[in-house]
Design an enzyme around this catalytic site. Structure first.
Site, PDB file in Angstrom:
ATOM      1  N   SER A  96       6.069  -7.375  12.103  1.00 11.86           N
ATOM      2  CA  SER A  96       6.289  -8.235  11.238  1.00 11.86           C
ATOM      3  C   SER A  96       7.937  -8.690  11.027  1.00 11.86           C
ATOM      4  CB  SER A  96       5.798  -7.971   9.752  1.00 11.86           C
ATOM      5  OG  SER A  96       5.988  -8.863   8.889  1.00 11.86           O
ATOM      6  N   ASP A 218      -5.019 -13.002  10.633  1.00 10.03           N
ATOM      7  CA  ASP A 218      -3.630 -12.365   9.730  1.00 10.03           C
ATOM      8  C   ASP A 218      -3.253 -13.687   8.723  1.00 10.03           C
ATOM      9  OD1 ASP A 218      -1.612 -11.751   9.044  1.00 10.03           O
ATOM     10  OD2 ASP A 218      -0.363 -11.461  10.873  1.00 10.03           O
ATOM     11  N   HIS A 246      -2.575  -7.965   8.569  1.00 11.66           N
ATOM     12  CA  HIS A 246      -1.280  -7.917   9.015  1.00 11.66           C
ATOM     13  C   HIS A 246      -0.758  -6.635   9.298  1.00 11.66           C
ATOM     14  CE1 HIS A 246       2.470  -9.800   9.058  1.00 11.66           C
ATOM     15  NE2 HIS A 246       3.078  -9.050   8.229  1.00 11.66           N
TER      16      HIS A 246
END
Length: 269
Positions: A96, A218, A246
């Site tokens: 991320s 996602d 995610h």
């Protein structure tokens, strides 16, 4: 070796190999999120785990709003960890926001890094003209407001949205616990640094090869953002994982390991 930095960031080094791989966690998480992935690499690589200041078991007293109001402060922290361990030719696997943090770190110290592998990363979460980041300004403002007024409800809302795998409710519950383990003020400031960033113009200056690994579904990072990311890097590979949510390194660790092994820049030594 700077032991103060290693203690500050709760750095753990394992593995029998010489090639260093740094696994960097995402917003609201900590190094424990990588547990199902890193064990596979211990036999052949030097595996480095750490927590950003303000996250996990890092030293919260070392947190400074002035330094960490932007992702550049986190990038400097990553560089300091690598230098404290005297690492060279570092491969970073960043989840991320750590994808963008590793890019900034490589921009500051390009000779320190060999390859960046980005998992569910985005250069900008806000929608813009001709760009789909996944969130409108009111979405982000609402999230930040909820974090400030009712941290527990924010975590309860975000965890299942990010985890996505409705048939595995334990994933959302575990992520909710991770989110709630954070300091409320620090987490909100990290959220601002993460979700309000726009690093699209920085991508073209990245001098090291990049692998973009994107889950097939996602909620946090849409496909358009991942495609944009891969297209803008001078040298990149795009991989669409057979994984939803995610946090594929938690929900689908075998799939993540498979493609790290496939695209890693060097053979195990």
């Amino acid at each position: 070796m700077n032991t103060d930095i290693l203690k500050r960031n709760h750095v753990r080094v394992t593995g029998k190999g010489r090639q260093p791989i740094v696994f960097a966690h995402g917003f609201g998480s900590s190094q424990v999120a990588w547990e199902q992935v890193v064990q596979v690499f211990g036999e052949d690589y030097k595996v480095i785990l750490f927590d950003y200041v303000g996250s996990g078991n890092a030293d919260k007293s070392a947190y400074s709003s002035e330094r960490y109001h932007s992702l550049h402060g986190y990038a400097e922290g990553m560089i300091e960890v690598c230098k404290a361990l005297n690492l060279k030719d570092v491969i970073v696997v960043g989840h991320s926001v750590s994808g963008m943090i590793s890019m900034l770190a490589a921009g500051k110290e390009p000779g320190l890094f060999r390859q960046l592998m980005m998992l569910a990363a985005s250069p900008r979460y806000l929608n813009d003209t001709g760009y789909h980041g996944g969130f409108d300004q009111e979405n982000i403002d609402g999230m930040l407001d909820m974090m400030e007024k009712n941290f527990n409800e924010w975590a309860k809302y975000l965890a299942p949205v990010a985890s996505k795998n409705e048939d595995r409710p334990e994933l959302a519950l575990d992520f909710e616990k991770q989110l709630l383990s954070n300091d409320q003020t620090i987490a909100r400031e990290f959220a601002e640094a993460t979700f309000l960033v726009d690093l699209r113009e920085e991508l073209k200056y990245t001098e090291v090869p990049v692998v973009v690994m994107q889950p097939s579904d996602d909620t946090v990072v849409p496909h358009e953002a991942a495609l944009y990311l891969a297209e803008e890097f001078p040298e990149s590979e795009l991989v669409i994982l057979k994984a939803t949510g995610h946090n594929p390194h938690i929900s689908h660790p075998e799939e993540v390991v498979k493609y790290i092994k496939k695209y890693i820049a060097v053979e195990a030594v």
